[in-house]
Scaffold this active site. Structure first.
Site, PDB file in Angstrom:
ATOM      1  N   LYS A   1     -22.082   4.841  -8.872  1.00  0.00           N
ATOM      2  CA  LYS A   1     -22.672   5.668  -9.943  1.00  0.00           C
ATOM      3  C   LYS A   1     -23.450   4.812 -10.943  1.00  0.00           C
ATOM      4  O   LYS A   1     -24.539   5.173 -11.356  1.00  0.00           O
ATOM      5  CB  LYS A   1     -21.592   6.449 -10.713  1.00  0.00           C
ATOM      6  CG  LYS A   1     -20.799   7.439  -9.878  1.00  0.00           C
ATOM      7  CD  LYS A   1     -19.910   8.307 -10.758  1.00  0.00           C
ATOM      8  CE  LYS A   1     -18.859   7.537 -11.556  1.00  0.00           C
ATOM      9  NZ  LYS A   1     -17.814   6.905 -10.761  1.00  0.00           N
TER      10      LYS A   1
ATOM     11  N   ARG B   1     -13.799  14.058 -15.897  1.00  0.00           N
ATOM     12  CA  ARG B   1     -12.909  13.508 -14.868  1.00  0.00           C
ATOM     13  C   ARG B   1     -11.703  14.399 -14.622  1.00  0.00           C
ATOM     14  O   ARG B   1     -10.887  14.082 -13.755  1.00  0.00           O
ATOM     15  CB  ARG B   1     -12.389  12.166 -15.348  1.00  0.00           C
ATOM     16  CG  ARG B   1     -13.079  10.963 -14.761  1.00  0.00           C
ATOM     17  CD  ARG B   1     -12.507   9.757 -15.474  1.00  0.00           C
ATOM     18  NE  ARG B   1     -12.605   8.570 -14.695  1.00  0.00           N
ATOM     19  CZ  ARG B   1     -13.591   7.682 -14.805  1.00  0.00           C
ATOM     20  NH1 ARG B   1     -14.585   7.882 -15.634  1.00  0.00           N
ATOM     21  NH2 ARG B   1     -13.577   6.593 -14.084  1.00  0.00           N
TER      22      ARG B   1
ATOM     23  N   ARG C   1     -14.642  -7.070  -7.044  1.00  0.00           N
ATOM     24  CA  ARG C   1     -16.037  -6.944  -7.489  1.00  0.00           C
ATOM     25  C   ARG C   1     -16.206  -7.609  -8.867  1.00  0.00           C
ATOM     26  O   ARG C   1     -15.260  -7.690  -9.653  1.00  0.00           O
ATOM     27  CB  ARG C   1     -16.447  -5.473  -7.460  1.00  0.00           C
ATOM     28  CG  ARG C   1     -16.642  -4.812  -8.765  1.00  0.00           C
ATOM     29  CD  ARG C   1     -17.041  -3.372  -8.666  1.00  0.00           C
ATOM     30  NE  ARG C   1     -16.383  -2.660  -9.768  1.00  0.00           N
ATOM     31  CZ  ARG C   1     -16.660  -1.435 -10.129  1.00  0.00           C
ATOM     32  NH1 ARG C   1     -17.521  -0.715  -9.458  1.00  0.00           N
ATOM     33  NH2 ARG C   1     -16.042  -0.894 -11.154  1.00  0.00           N
TER      34      ARG C   1
ATOM     35  N   ARG D   1     -13.640  -7.150 -14.076  1.00  0.00           N
ATOM     36  CA  ARG D   1     -13.084  -6.155 -14.992  1.00  0.00           C
ATOM     37  C   ARG D   1     -11.580  -6.112 -14.795  1.00  0.00           C
ATOM     38  O   ARG D   1     -11.102  -6.209 -13.676  1.00  0.00           O
ATOM     39  CB  ARG D   1     -13.682  -4.779 -14.659  1.00  0.00           C
ATOM     40  CG  ARG D   1     -14.680  -4.313 -15.669  1.00  0.00           C
ATOM     41  CD  ARG D   1     -15.434  -3.113 -15.190  1.00  0.00           C
ATOM     42  NE  ARG D   1     -14.573  -1.971 -14.889  1.00  0.00           N
ATOM     43  CZ  ARG D   1     -15.045  -0.770 -14.551  1.00  0.00           C
ATOM     44  NH1 ARG D   1     -16.336  -0.564 -14.484  1.00  0.00           N
ATOM     45  NH2 ARG D   1     -14.218   0.222 -14.276  1.00  0.00           N
TER      46      ARG D   1
ATOM     47  N   ARG E   1      -6.204   3.757  -9.702  1.00  0.00           N
ATOM     48  CA  ARG E   1      -7.463   4.419 -10.088  1.00  0.00           C
ATOM     49  C   ARG E   1      -7.900   5.396  -9.011  1.00  0.00           C
ATOM     50  O   ARG E   1      -8.370   6.498  -9.312  1.00  0.00           O
ATOM     51  CB  ARG E   1      -8.566   3.380 -10.311  1.00  0.00           C
ATOM     52  CG  ARG E   1      -8.487   2.737 -11.662  1.00  0.00           C
ATOM     53  CD  ARG E   1      -9.326   1.494 -11.726  1.00  0.00           C
ATOM     54  NE  ARG E   1     -10.747   1.734 -11.706  1.00  0.00           N
ATOM     55  CZ  ARG E   1     -11.642   0.806 -11.358  1.00  0.00           C
ATOM     56  NH1 ARG E   1     -11.245  -0.391 -10.981  1.00  0.00           N
ATOM     57  NH2 ARG E   1     -12.912   1.095 -11.383  1.00  0.00           N
TER      58      ARG E   1
HETATM   59  P1  ADP Z   1     -14.757   3.622 -12.716  1.00  0.00           P
HETATM   60  O1  ADP Z   1     -15.456   4.904 -12.460  1.00  0.00           O
HETATM   61  O2  ADP Z   1     -15.345   2.493 -11.929  1.00  0.00           O
HETATM   62  O3  ADP Z   1     -13.266   3.733 -12.647  1.00  0.00           O
HETATM   63  P2  ADP Z   1     -15.465   3.679 -15.526  1.00  0.00           P
HETATM   64  O4  ADP Z   1     -16.149   2.543 -16.161  1.00  0.00           O
HETATM   65  O5  ADP Z   1     -16.198   4.971 -15.375  1.00  0.00           O
HETATM   66  O6  ADP Z   1     -14.986   3.116 -14.163  1.00  0.00           O
HETATM   67  O7  ADP Z   1     -14.097   3.991 -16.327  1.00  0.00           O
HETATM   68  C1  ADP Z   1     -13.149   2.993 -16.565  1.00  0.00           C
HETATM   69  C2  ADP Z   1     -11.880   3.593 -17.143  1.00  0.00           C
HETATM   70  O8  ADP Z   1     -12.175   4.243 -18.405  1.00  0.00           O
HETATM   71  C3  ADP Z   1     -11.202   4.661 -16.318  1.00  0.00           C
HETATM   72  O9  ADP Z   1     -10.401   4.141 -15.300  1.00  0.00           O
HETATM   73  C4  ADP Z   1     -10.384   5.379 -17.403  1.00  0.00           C
HETATM   74  O10 ADP Z   1      -9.249   4.611 -17.785  1.00  0.00           O
HETATM   75  C5  ADP Z   1     -11.324   5.383 -18.597  1.00  0.00           C
HETATM   76  N1  ADP Z   1     -12.171   6.596 -18.641  1.00  0.00           N
HETATM   77  C6  ADP Z   1     -13.529   6.634 -18.528  1.00  0.00           C
HETATM   78  N2  ADP Z   1     -13.980   7.908 -18.595  1.00  0.00           N
HETATM   79  C7  ADP Z   1     -12.885   8.697 -18.716  1.00  0.00           C
HETATM   80  C8  ADP Z   1     -12.677  10.101 -18.790  1.00  0.00           C
HETATM   81  N3  ADP Z   1     -13.709  10.968 -18.744  1.00  0.00           N
HETATM   82  N4  ADP Z   1     -11.408  10.548 -18.910  1.00  0.00           N
HETATM   83  C9  ADP Z   1     -10.384   9.709 -18.963  1.00  0.00           C
HETATM   84  N5  ADP Z   1     -10.484   8.377 -18.880  1.00  0.00           N
HETATM   85  C10 ADP Z   1     -11.727   7.855 -18.764  1.00  0.00           C
END
Ligand code: ADP
Length: 216
Positions: A13, A88, A127, A154, A165
């Protein structure tokens, strides 16, 4: 142009959002990046969010809806935006419907980057990411091709957080897709293949064209 990028962690994404941002000149709203910026700035929210992200869990719907409500109200979102990482959960999707209606906006497309679970686990484990521009790279890469920053891992790409996750994604985020399927907004794109091929399909979908795989 209001676009929603949907897909699992590791589905690509962020890469496609960067391409769409340069192409359409509209902001990329990445809730994960926003949370990481709060953590880096050591704000109250950042301190609350840090252990949740490190464990690969989700920050509460209430906090996330508040963050997105605030962000979508900023003037740079008026011409459009690319939403990545939100909603999410089904309650987040419902709150976003209300928020979009309040703002008099609607999504033009929901772009789903589909990648099998085994491939996601492989991509996420090890990664590397650029701390400046957030581009991601495979293990072993030395520095960012865009800005030469040294790459870092990360915290939530460490093996202990990767599986949780994916599990929470399967449980809480997969049902969000049905929410948008009902509205007929979803373009499903195979997230395997070259970045260029996927970008071509993502752009076609964003422009409302039927997505077809290019044959050689
Ligand atoms: P990825 O999609 O690679 O897991 P992101 O950078 O989108 O990584 O998100 C990292 C973390 O941030 C998630 O694992 C979660 O802990 C938190 N997070 C991000 N967006 C949301 C959301 N909409 N609701 C709840 N937690 C979120």
């Amino acid at each position: 142009m209001n676009l929603l990028l949907y897909g699992a962690p590791g589905s690509g994404k962020g890469t496609q959002a960067n391409m769409l941002r340069s192409h359409f000149g509209i902001p990329h709203i990445a809730t994960g990046d926003m949370l990481r910026a709060e953590i880096a700035a050591d704000t109250e929210l950042g301190r609350q969010a840090q252990p949740i992200l490190a464990a690969g869990k989700y920050v509460s719907d209430e906090i996330m809806i508040g963050i997105v409500r605030h962000r979508l109200g900023e003037p740079d979102c008026v011409p459009g935006f690319i939403m990545d990482g939100f909603p999410r959960t089904v309650p987040q999707a419902e709150a976003l419907d209300d928020l979009m209606a309040e703002l008099g906006k609607r999504f033009d497309r929901v772009i789903y980057l589909k990648v099998p679970v085994e491939e996601l686990l492989r991509r996420l484990s090890g990664r590397l990411v650029c701390p400046t521009c957030q581009r991601t790279y495979p293990p072993g890469t030395a520095s960012c091709q865009a800005d030469a920053s040294s790459l870092v891992q990360r915290e939530d790409d460490r093996p202990a957080a990767v599986r949780p996750r994916i599990e929470i994604y399967l449980e809480k985020t997969v049902p969000v897709l049905d929410h948008y399927r009902i509205g007929g907004l979803v373009s499903e794109i195979d997230g395997r293949g070259t970045i260029e091929e996927i970008s071509r399909q993502v752009l076609a979908a964003a422009n409302g064209r039927v997505v077809k795989k290019q044959t050689a």
